[in-house]
Design a protein around this motif. Structure first.
Motif, PDB file in Angstrom:
ATOM      1  N   GLN A  58      -8.591-103.500  34.194  1.00  0.00           N
ATOM      2  CA  GLN A  58      -8.813-102.378  35.118  1.00  0.00           C
ATOM      3  C   GLN A  58      -9.064-102.872  36.530  1.00  0.00           C
ATOM      4  N   GLN A  59      -9.827-103.951  36.655  1.00  0.00           N
ATOM      5  CA  GLN A  59     -10.091-104.498  37.989  1.00  0.00           C
ATOM      6  C   GLN A  59      -8.802-104.974  38.660  1.00  0.00           C
ATOM      7  N   ALA A  66      -6.604-101.889  39.496  1.00  0.00           N
ATOM      8  CA  ALA A  66      -7.148-101.156  40.644  1.00  0.00           C
ATOM      9  C   ALA A  66      -6.862-101.897  41.946  1.00  0.00           C
ATOM     10  N   ASN A 100     -10.958 -95.819  34.790  1.00  0.00           N
ATOM     11  CA  ASN A 100     -11.720 -96.539  35.821  1.00  0.00           C
ATOM     12  C   ASN A 100     -10.819 -97.297  36.782  1.00  0.00           C
ATOM     13  N   ILE A 101      -9.617 -96.783  36.992  1.00  0.00           N
ATOM     14  CA  ILE A 101      -8.701 -97.487  37.886  1.00  0.00           C
ATOM     15  C   ILE A 101      -8.776 -96.895  39.284  1.00  0.00           C
ATOM     16  N   GLY A 102      -9.215 -95.633  39.337  1.00  0.00           N
ATOM     17  CA  GLY A 102      -9.554 -95.057  40.638  1.00  0.00           C
ATOM     18  C   GLY A 102      -8.368 -94.524  41.410  1.00  0.00           C
ATOM     19  N   GLY A 138      -4.259 -94.646  41.553  1.00  0.00           N
ATOM     20  CA  GLY A 138      -3.869 -95.845  40.823  1.00  0.00           C
ATOM     21  C   GLY A 138      -2.639 -96.490  41.428  1.00  0.00           C
ATOM     22  N   GLY A 147      -5.866 -90.027  35.632  1.00  0.00           N
ATOM     23  CA  GLY A 147      -7.259 -90.408  35.887  1.00  0.00           C
ATOM     24  C   GLY A 147      -8.296 -89.392  35.450  1.00  0.00           C
TER      25      GLY A 147
END
Lengths: 215, 215
Positions: A156-157, A160, A185-187, A190, B177
């Motif tokens: 995910q980090q 993102a 949680n990719i925000g 994306g 999301g």
């Protein structure tokens, strides 16, 4: 051109590990089913020092995945070891001769000296974040591709941050009903995701996507 | 053999509608992207009384989906209309001539007389649950297949009950999301899911699965 590739098995309901994960069972309940397609394959058996095994679509995908890879990145849970005082003795889940046969960069908060294993695998422990790990992995790869494994948090980090070039999702037709989801949680909106191909193998579909930073 | 088929477009992160759904925007933010692959297709244009359009893999999949279907089931949100006093005036999202051209059974808690539209679509409002709706749809289908559309809630009920025979997921390469997830609230180990095929079209991958009740 050198690529930073990400590859993981995911249930149809989006989990890469089942519910109730523990240090002893990091795949959670039912999570081992995500990886069953891999074990009979000829290329998997080869990297584990065994002969024989299945060929075909699944084997081709796995072989291609590792074909031109010079280094590997993984999160701390994928490496294992727990938080206890014995963590400096932990050598990963794979015994004395891990199947990587290349430099592996483990993202962790716990500093530790590099760990050289049999068969060409050396684990390097990176404590200063995902960009540093990628930079070190690129230098170690000697012009080849870099491959990212799990877990979800590290993936995910990188997603993102828009740093991954190519993502292979191996979609396994099970519902885990809980556990660790990959694509959250990719925000924001994306990264930009473009389909590259879909390949059917026995018991799994391989979806490859090209990933680009949203500008 | 007559089948009860389910077909829906889903984002790569598992949503069939985006965040912040409202009565006016039931697809939520970004959710309209899930259906963009459909509109240019020849078979979609035909059912909407228009000529021309794209042929190819996506068109083949859509055409096959409706080829031998005799009746349709949908949830109340897919039909629309809201909770207000005007709900008995609501005729669905599709204007005077909906694209179904067959009996459509709408699962709802609000009793209402059948609504006959132009072009052969009649909406029947079923208030006594999913099994009753399926039974009525089977009788109306005259030996043909029955097709289930959204939303998530109705699909989850049918999946949990093990009543669906075949599921087509059209996987669109976007991350929403948030919003309405398809594959949750199904309970237990869920139904048994067997892959049938994967077809790539422009901008979407079509994954077909055979579904069986867990015994």
């Amino acid at each position: 051109m050198r690529k930073f590739k990400f590859n993981i098995s995911m249930s149809l309901d989006g989990y890469i590990a089942g519910p109730n994960q523990t240090l002893e069972n990091p795949l959670g309940e039912g999570g081992e089913q995500l990886h069953e397609w891999v074990f009979p394959l000829k290329s998997w058996r080869e990297t584990h020092g065994m002969s024989g095994g299945e060929t075909g679509a699944n084997d081709d995908v796995l072989r291609e995945m590792f074909a031109d890879v010079g280094s590997y990145i993984m999160g701390r849970n994928m490496f294992g070891g727990g938080p206890g005082p014995w963590r400096d003795e932990w050598k990963g889940w794979w015994g004395d001769s891990p199947p990587y046969h290349m430099p592996v960069f483990v993202l962790t908060h716990h500093p530790r000296d590099p760990l050289s294993m049999q068969g060409g695998t050396t684990f390097f422990f990176v404590t200063d974040g995902i960009e540093s790990a990628l930079q070190q992995a690129k230098e170690a790869a000697g012009g080849k591709d870099i491959l990212l494994g799990g877990g979800a948090n590290v993936a995910q980090q990188y997603l993102a941050a828009g740093l991954i070039d190519e993502m292979d999702l191996h979609i396994v037709p099970i519902l885990l009903g809980g556990g660790e989801r990959l694509l959250e949680n990719i925000g924001g909106s994306g990264p930009k995701i473009e389909p590259v191909r879909a390949i059917e193998g026995p018991g799994v579909v391989h979806l490859k996507y090209r990933i680009a930073k949203t500008t």
